[in-house]
Write a protein that holds these residues in place. Structure first.
Motif, PDB file in Angstrom:
ATOM      1  N   MET A  39       0.845  -1.191   0.000  1.00 18.09           N
ATOM      2  CA  MET A  39       0.000   0.000   0.000  1.00 18.09           C
ATOM      3  C   MET A  39       0.887   1.250   0.000  1.00 18.09           C
ATOM      4  N   LYS A  40       0.481   2.253  -0.766  1.00 20.86           N
ATOM      5  CA  LYS A  40       1.188   3.527  -0.742  1.00 20.86           C
ATOM      6  C   LYS A  40       0.843   4.269   0.538  1.00 20.86           C
ATOM      7  N   VAL A  41       1.887   4.782   1.214  1.00 25.37           N
ATOM      8  CA  VAL A  41       1.702   5.454   2.496  1.00 25.37           C
ATOM      9  C   VAL A  41       2.491   6.756   2.495  1.00 25.37           C
ATOM     10  N   LEU A  42       1.817   7.879   2.630  1.00 27.62           N
ATOM     11  CA  LEU A  42       2.492   9.159   2.792  1.00 27.62           C
ATOM     12  C   LEU A  42       2.916   9.296   4.248  1.00 27.62           C
ATOM     13  N   ALA A  43       4.185   9.645   4.485  1.00 28.28           N
ATOM     14  CA  ALA A  43       4.726   9.702   5.841  1.00 28.28           C
ATOM     15  C   ALA A  43       5.123  11.133   6.185  1.00 28.28           C
ATOM     16  N   LEU A  44       4.641  11.621   7.312  1.00 29.30           N
ATOM     17  CA  LEU A  44       4.824  13.012   7.720  1.00 29.30           C
ATOM     18  C   LEU A  44       5.629  13.069   9.009  1.00 29.30           C
ATOM     19  N   HIS A  45       6.702  13.847   8.998  1.00 22.04           N
ATOM     20  CA  HIS A  45       7.619  13.921  10.133  1.00 22.04           C
ATOM     21  C   HIS A  45       7.106  14.854  11.224  1.00 22.04           C
ATOM     22  N   GLY A  46       7.833  14.901  12.337  1.00 22.51           N
ATOM     23  CA  GLY A  46       7.482  15.760  13.452  1.00 22.51           C
ATOM     24  C   GLY A  46       8.065  17.153  13.311  1.00 22.51           C
ATOM     25  N   ALA A  47       7.708  18.034  14.237  1.00 19.81           N
ATOM     26  CA  ALA A  47       8.199  19.411  14.222  1.00 19.81           C
ATOM     27  C   ALA A  47       9.716  19.425  14.335  1.00 19.81           C
ATOM     28  N   GLY A  48      10.353  20.226  13.493  1.00 21.19           N
ATOM     29  CA  GLY A  48      11.800  20.316  13.501  1.00 21.19           C
ATOM     30  C   GLY A  48      12.491  19.150  12.833  1.00 21.19           C
ATOM     31  N   GLY A  49      11.713  18.226  12.282  1.00 21.22           N
ATOM     32  CA  GLY A  49      12.284  17.038  11.665  1.00 21.22           C
ATOM     33  C   GLY A  49      12.372  17.157  10.155  1.00 21.22           C
ATOM     34  N   SER A  50      12.571  16.013   9.514  1.00 14.29           N
ATOM     35  CA  SER A  50      12.695  15.962   8.061  1.00 14.29           C
ATOM     36  C   SER A  50      12.232  14.600   7.578  1.00 14.29           C
ATOM     37  N   PRO A  51      12.024  14.435   6.267  1.00 13.41           N
ATOM     38  CA  PRO A  51      11.631  13.126   5.757  1.00 13.41           C
ATOM     39  C   PRO A  51      12.606  12.009   6.131  1.00 13.41           C
ATOM     40  N   ALA A  52      13.878  12.348   6.311  1.00 11.82           N
ATOM     41  CA  ALA A  52      14.874  11.328   6.665  1.00 11.82           C
ATOM     42  C   ALA A  52      14.608  10.689   8.020  1.00 11.82           C
ATOM     43  N   ASP A  53      13.783  11.327   8.854  1.00 21.14           N
ATOM     44  CA  ASP A  53      13.463  10.753  10.162  1.00 21.14           C
ATOM     45  C   ASP A  53      12.778   9.397  10.032  1.00 21.14           C
ATOM     46  N   TRP A  54      12.179   9.153   8.872  1.00 25.78           N
ATOM     47  CA  TRP A  54      11.488   7.882   8.661  1.00 25.78           C
ATOM     48  C   TRP A  54      12.421   6.758   8.215  1.00 25.78           C
ATOM     49  N   ALA A 110      13.120  -0.930   8.753  1.00 23.29           N
ATOM     50  CA  ALA A 110      12.516  -2.019   9.531  1.00 23.29           C
ATOM     51  C   ALA A 110      11.310  -2.625   8.821  1.00 23.29           C
ATOM     52  N   LEU A 111      10.609  -1.838   8.026  1.00 18.40           N
ATOM     53  CA  LEU A 111       9.477  -2.366   7.265  1.00 18.40           C
ATOM     54  C   LEU A 111       9.918  -3.294   6.140  1.00 18.40           C
ATOM     55  N   ASP A 112      11.153  -3.107   5.673  1.00 18.08           N
ATOM     56  CA  ASP A 112      11.768  -4.017   4.686  1.00 18.08           C
ATOM     57  C   ASP A 112      10.891  -4.215   3.456  1.00 18.08           C
ATOM     58  N   GLY A 113      10.345  -3.097   2.938  1.00 16.89           N
ATOM     59  CA  GLY A 113       9.594  -3.155   1.690  1.00 16.89           C
ATOM     60  C   GLY A 113       8.157  -3.613   1.819  1.00 16.89           C
ATOM     61  N   GLU A 128       4.853   0.810   0.470  1.00 23.04           N
ATOM     62  CA  GLU A 128       5.550   1.887  -0.245  1.00 23.04           C
ATOM     63  C   GLU A 128       5.440   3.171   0.578  1.00 23.04           C
ATOM     64  N   ILE A 129       6.474   3.456   1.366  1.00 25.68           N
ATOM     65  CA  ILE A 129       6.454   4.636   2.223  1.00 25.68           C
ATOM     66  C   ILE A 129       7.026   5.826   1.454  1.00 25.68           C
ATOM     67  N   VAL A 130       6.261   6.911   1.400  1.00 23.72           N
ATOM     68  CA  VAL A 130       6.663   8.119   0.671  1.00 23.72           C
ATOM     69  C   VAL A 130       6.768   9.266   1.675  1.00 23.72           C
ATOM     70  N   PRO A 131       7.969   9.544   2.195  1.00 22.14           N
ATOM     71  CA  PRO A 131       8.110  10.639   3.170  1.00 22.14           C
ATOM     72  C   PRO A 131       7.976  12.003   2.490  1.00 22.14           C
ATOM     73  N   LEU A 132       7.235  12.894   3.140  1.00 20.07           N
ATOM     74  CA  LEU A 132       7.029  14.240   2.631  1.00 20.07           C
ATOM     75  C   LEU A 132       7.566  15.261   3.630  1.00 20.07           C
ATOM     76  N   THR A 133       7.781  16.475   3.135  1.00 20.36           N
ATOM     77  CA  THR A 133       8.238  17.573   3.980  1.00 20.36           C
ATOM     78  C   THR A 133       7.056  18.414   4.446  1.00 20.36           C
TER      79      THR A 133
END
Length: 203
Positions: free
Chosen positions: A1-16, A22-25, A28-33
């Protein structure tokens, strides 16, 4: 499943990254800013172009609050997963006895203001997440941390208020408790990944 991932305050997409690893594919995680301006409708509007094929939405902290707002806007969303995004401890309504902690709230608010981003701090404080939660109609998982971060003041009093309010949530919102602090995605990305996978696999 496609999943948009949203970081916390002061964070960035790399936080995911640790959670994605750990999800190992598994999904489909799509981190956004997430960025200013912090008008919530405009924040959601900036997510819309990425939301092709009706994705699930995942968020931590601030990102979890935005994910819940997304779920309110999009009842057709297949799943919202909110990792400990339920408000901030400067909101008096989250306490059993707000007057007893009023001075502590003022001190904490001043501390938060020292971190910068005053517009974001104000926007979060004015957002009552529980009012949002009650308007969400899609399936939603709310994962609540049960341990304080080092130096985190008012945690116990704030958590008591959560324990009062969580049972009032509608049945489409599943609440789980995490044996971690607010920094769950960093402390135990495997736990967070397991919560995500198990919940999405049931959708």
């Amino acid at each position: 499943m496609k999943v948009l991932a949203l970081h916390g305050a002061g964070g960035s997409p790399a936080d995911w990254d640790p959670v994605i690893s750990a999800l190992d594919g598994a999904h489909e995680i799509v981190p956004l800013t997430l960025e200013a301006p912090w008008d919530w409708d405009s924040v959601l509007d900036r997510i819309e172009p990425h939301a092709t094929d009706n994705p699930a939405v995942l968020g931590m902290s601030l990102g979890g609050m935005v994910a819940a707002l997304w779920g309110r806007r999009h009842p057709e969303c297949p799943a919202v997963i909110d990792i400990d995004g339920h408000g901030v401890p400067t909101q008096p309504q989250r306490y059993l006895d707000p007057t007893a902690v009023a001075d502590d709230i003022i001190a904490l608010r001043e501390l938060f203001q020292g971190f910068g981003q005053p517009e974001l701090q104000q926007a979060i404080e004015e957002l009552d997440c529980f009012k949002v939660f009650h308007d969400v109609r899609c399936p939603m998982l709310l994962a609540v941390a049960t341990k304080p971060m080092p130096g985190q003041t008012l945690f116990e009093q704030y958590h008591e208020g959560l324990l009062r309010d969580l049972p009032t949530l509608p049945p489409n919102i599943e609440v789980v408790r995490m044996d971690t602090s607010h920094a769950a995605a960093f402390e135990n990305p495997t736990l967070v990944a397991t919560l995500i996978k198990d919940y999405l696999d049931r959708r």
